[in-house]
Design an enzyme around this catalytic site. Structure first.
Site, short mmCIF file in Angstrom:
data_model
loop_
_atom_site.label_atom_id
_atom_site.label_comp_id
_atom_site.label_asym_id
_atom_site.label_seq_id
_atom_site.Cartn_x
_atom_site.Cartn_y
_atom_site.Cartn_z
N LYS A 1 0.69 -1.33 -0.10
CA LYS A 1 0.08 0.14 -0.07
C LYS A 1 0.97 1.20 0.00
O LYS A 1 0.11 2.42 -0.11
CB LYS A 1 -1.18 0.12 1.10
CG LYS A 1 -2.06 -0.89 1.07
CD LYS A 1 -2.89 -0.82 -0.14
CE LYS A 1 -4.07 -1.92 0.01
NZ LYS A 1 -4.93 -1.71 -1.09
N1 PMP Z 1 -3.22 -8.17 1.09
C1 PMP Z 1 -3.35 -7.30 2.20
C2 PMP Z 1 -2.80 -7.73 3.38
C3 PMP Z 1 -3.84 -5.90 2.08
O1 PMP Z 1 -4.00 -5.41 3.07
C4 PMP Z 1 -4.77 -5.82 0.83
C5 PMP Z 1 -5.32 -4.47 0.61
N2 PMP Z 1 -6.69 -4.53 1.24
C6 PMP Z 1 -4.42 -6.67 -0.12
C7 PMP Z 1 -3.87 -7.75 -0.20
C8 PMP Z 1 -5.14 -6.15 -1.66
O2 PMP Z 1 -4.68 -4.98 -2.23
P1 PMP Z 1 -5.95 -4.46 -3.22
O3 PMP Z 1 -6.62 -3.52 -2.40
O4 PMP Z 1 -4.90 -3.51 -4.02
O5 PMP Z 1 -6.46 -5.33 -4.23
#
Ligand code: PMP
Length: 458
Positions: A46
Site C-alpha cells: 500500500k
Molecule cells: N493483502 C493485504 C494484506 C491487504 O491489506 C490488501 C489491501 N486491502 C491486499 C492484499 C489487496 O490489495 P488491493 O486492495 O490493492 O486489491
C-alpha cells in the site's frame, strides 16, 4: 545531504526484490517469481499508492495543511497513509473491521492515528460497518480528506505509476502472467493495466477467498451471498469501483486454510516472511500453474509480512482453535457431507422447460436446484421462484427455466469447513460445491447438514 541518503522515508518506497520461488514451485512447469512488496517501509504494497493518493488530493485542494486523513482500512492502507501523514504533518483517523489482527491495530496507533474498530459481520451498507462509519467520520471531521480507496481512481493510479513500471523493468518484459490477491483490486488493476500497455498478452490472474463475491461474479455474472472468512485484506462483499473485472483473464479461489498453510510454508521453506494474503496469492498462482502446465514466467505479488499475524497464522494455538491444523477437524468438511449423500447432483439446464423442472423437483423431493448453462453454473431456482413466476400469470410452463435463475446461494469447495457452511446457510438458500475447474460437484442444503450432523452424533 549525504550521498546515498534519501530526503524522507517516502523516497525509500519500492525497488522491492523479485525472487524466484524454488521448493514450493518444484512441481509446476512455469517459473514462479514473487515480488516482495512486504519489504516496503510501512510494511506493505500500500506504500505504492498512499503517497500518490495524498499528492493528488493535495493537488486538487481536497487535503489542506493540518488536515485529517480518514480511511476505512484492513490496516495496510492505513499504515501507508499514516507514514505519509507523519512526514507531511497530517492527522489520521482509521476505521477497521474487528476481524483484523491486533498487530495491525497497534501499528496504526503507534503511528499516532486514532483507530475505530467496527463489527465485521454486518452488511457493507449497515450504518455500523467500517465503510459507513468512515464515511460518517469524514463528513463530521473538519478539514478532513476521505481517502476512499475502494472508489478512488488514485489507488490503482498509484500502482500504475509505481508498481507497474518497476516490475516491467525488473522482468525485462519477460513476464507472462501477473497474479495478485483482490481486495480493492487496486494492485492488480493498476499494475496489470500498465503491463498490458507494454505487452498486451500479459495474463492477469486474481485470487479470491471463499466467501467473497469476485469469483462467482466473474464466472457466472451472479452476485451470490457473501460470508465471512479469516484471511485479511482480500475479497469483498461489495464491488469496489477501483477494479474493472473485465481486465481479468482468470480468477482462482482459495480457502483460509490454504492461505495460512501456504504463508507458513513460504516462511519456512523459502525464507519469505509473509502474511496470509501472500499465502493466498501463491496458493492461487500454483493452482493456476498446475492447470495451465505451461512453461512461462509467473510473477506473484506478496502484499504484506508475517509480523502482522504473529498472534494468528504463526500462533499454533490460534491455528488449531480455528481448525487450520490437521489435529482439530471440527465438524468436518463439505466433502464429508457429500460422501454421505447417495444421489448424484440434481440440476436443471437453462433451456429446460419450467414444467419439466417442477416435475424433477417433485420426483426427487427437493425444493431447489442449480441451473447450468453448458457445464457452467448459471444460478439457482427454488420453489418460491416458481411460485412467484406462476402466480404472476404472465408466463408459461413451457418457458426455459434459465430466466428464473436467482443468486441467493453461496459457492464453496469440498474443503470448506462445515462451521462456515452452517453460518452461510442462515443467509443463503443453499451451498453449491464447485471443483477447482468451476464444475458443480455437489449441493448442500440445511437438511443435508442436519442429516450429516444427526448421523455423526449417533
Ligand atoms: N493483502 C493485504 C494484506 C491487504 O491489506 C490488501 C489491501 N486491502 C491486499 C492484499 C489487496 O490489495 P488491493 O486492495 O490493492 O486489491
Amino acid at each position: 545531504m549525504m550521498r546515498g541518503a534519501v530526503p524522507t522515508i517516502l523516497q525509500a518506497i519500492g525497488n522491492t526484490p523479485l525472487v524466484k520461488l524454488n521448493r514450493l514451485a518444484a512441481d509446476v512447469a512455469a517459473d514462479v517469481y514473487v515480488k516482495c512488496e512486504f519489504l516496503n517501509p510501512s510494511g506493505s504494497t500500500k506504500d505504492r499508492m498512499a503517497p500518490y493518493l495524498i499528492d493528488e488530493a493535495e493537488a486538487r485542494g481536497e487535503l489542506r495543511p493540518g488536515g485529517t486523513i480518514v480511511e476505512a482500512t484492513s490496516g495496510n492502507t492505513g499504515a501507508g497513509l499514516a507514514m505519509v501523514a507523519a512526514v507531511r504533518g497530517y492527522k489520521c483517523v482509521f476505521v477497521m473491521p474487528d476481524k483484523m489482527s491486533s498487530e495491525k491495530i497497534a501499528t496504526l496507533r503507534a503511528f499516532g492515528a486514532k483507530v475505530v474498530v467496527c463489527p465485521t459481520a454486518v452488511e457493507h451498507d449497515d450504518p455500523r460497518s467500517y465503510l459507513e462509519v468512515a464515511k460518517r467520520l469524514a463528513a463530521e471531521t473538519p478539514n478532513a480528506y476521505y481517502a476512499n480507496q475502494a472508489h478512488n481512481p488514485d489507488n490503482p493510479g498509484g500502482h500504475h505509476q509505481s508498481t507497474g513500471p518497476e516490475l516491467w523493468e525488473q522482468t525485462g518484459g519477460e513476464i507472462d502472467v501477473l497474479v495478485a490477491g483482490l481486495g480493492t483490486g487496486g494492485t492488480l488493476g493498476g499494475t496489470g493495466r500498465y503491463l498490458r500497455e507494454r505487452k498486451p498478452g500479459v495474463q492477469l490472474v486474481g485470487v479470491d477467498p471463499i466467501g467473497s463475491l469476485y469469483y462467482d461474479f466473474v464466472k457466472s455474472g451472479r452476485v451470490t451471498s457473501p460470508f465471512t472468512y479469516k484471511v485479511e485484506g482480500i475479497g469483498a462483499d461489495f464491488f469496489p469501483t477501483t477494479l474493472d473485472l473485465r481486465l481479468l483473464d482468470e480468477v482462482v479461489r482459495v480457502d483460509d486454510k490454504e492461505c495460512f498453510l501456504m504463508a507458513r510454508d513460504l516462511v519456512r521453506l523459502e525464507g519469505l516472511c509473509v502474511g496470509g494474503s501472500s499465502g493466498a496469492a501463491v496458493a492461487g498462482a500454483l493452482k493456476y500453474a498446475r492447470q495451465t502446465q505451461k512453461k512461462e514466467n509467473i510473477v506473484v505479488l506478496l502484499p504484506d509480512g508475517a509480523s502482522h499475524y504473529l498472534s494468528k497464522i504463526f500462533n499454533d494455538d490460534w491455528m488449531r482453535d480455528n481448525g487450520f491444523l490437521e489435529e482439530h477437524p471440527g465438524l468436518g468438511m463439505v466433502s464429508d457431507v457429500l460422501k454421505g449423500k447417495t444421489s448424484d447432483v440434481i440440476f436443471a439446464r437453462s433451456i429446460d422447460r419450467v414444467r419439466d423442472v417442477i416435475g424433477r423437483m417433485k420426483a426427487h423431493g427437493i425444493s431447489q436446484l442449480p441451473v447450468l448453462e453448458g457445464d457452467k453454473l448459471l444460478g439457482a431456482v427454488a420453489e418460491v421462484d416458481m411460485l412467484r413466476y406462476l402466480v404472476s400469470g404472465e408466463h408459461s410452463l413451457d418457458s426455459p427455466v434459465g430466466m428464473l435463475a436467482e443468486s441467493d446461494y453461496a459457492t464453496v469447495t469440498a474443503n470448506t469447513k462445515l462451521e462456515l457452511v452452517q453460518s452461510l446457510l442462515s443467509g443463503a438458500r443453499m451451498a453449491i460445491v464447485l471443483g477447482d475447474d468451476g464444475r458443480i460437484v455437489g449441493v448442500i442444503t440445511k437438511i443435508d447438514l442436519i442429516d450429516y450432523l444427526a448421523r455423526r452424533a449417533t
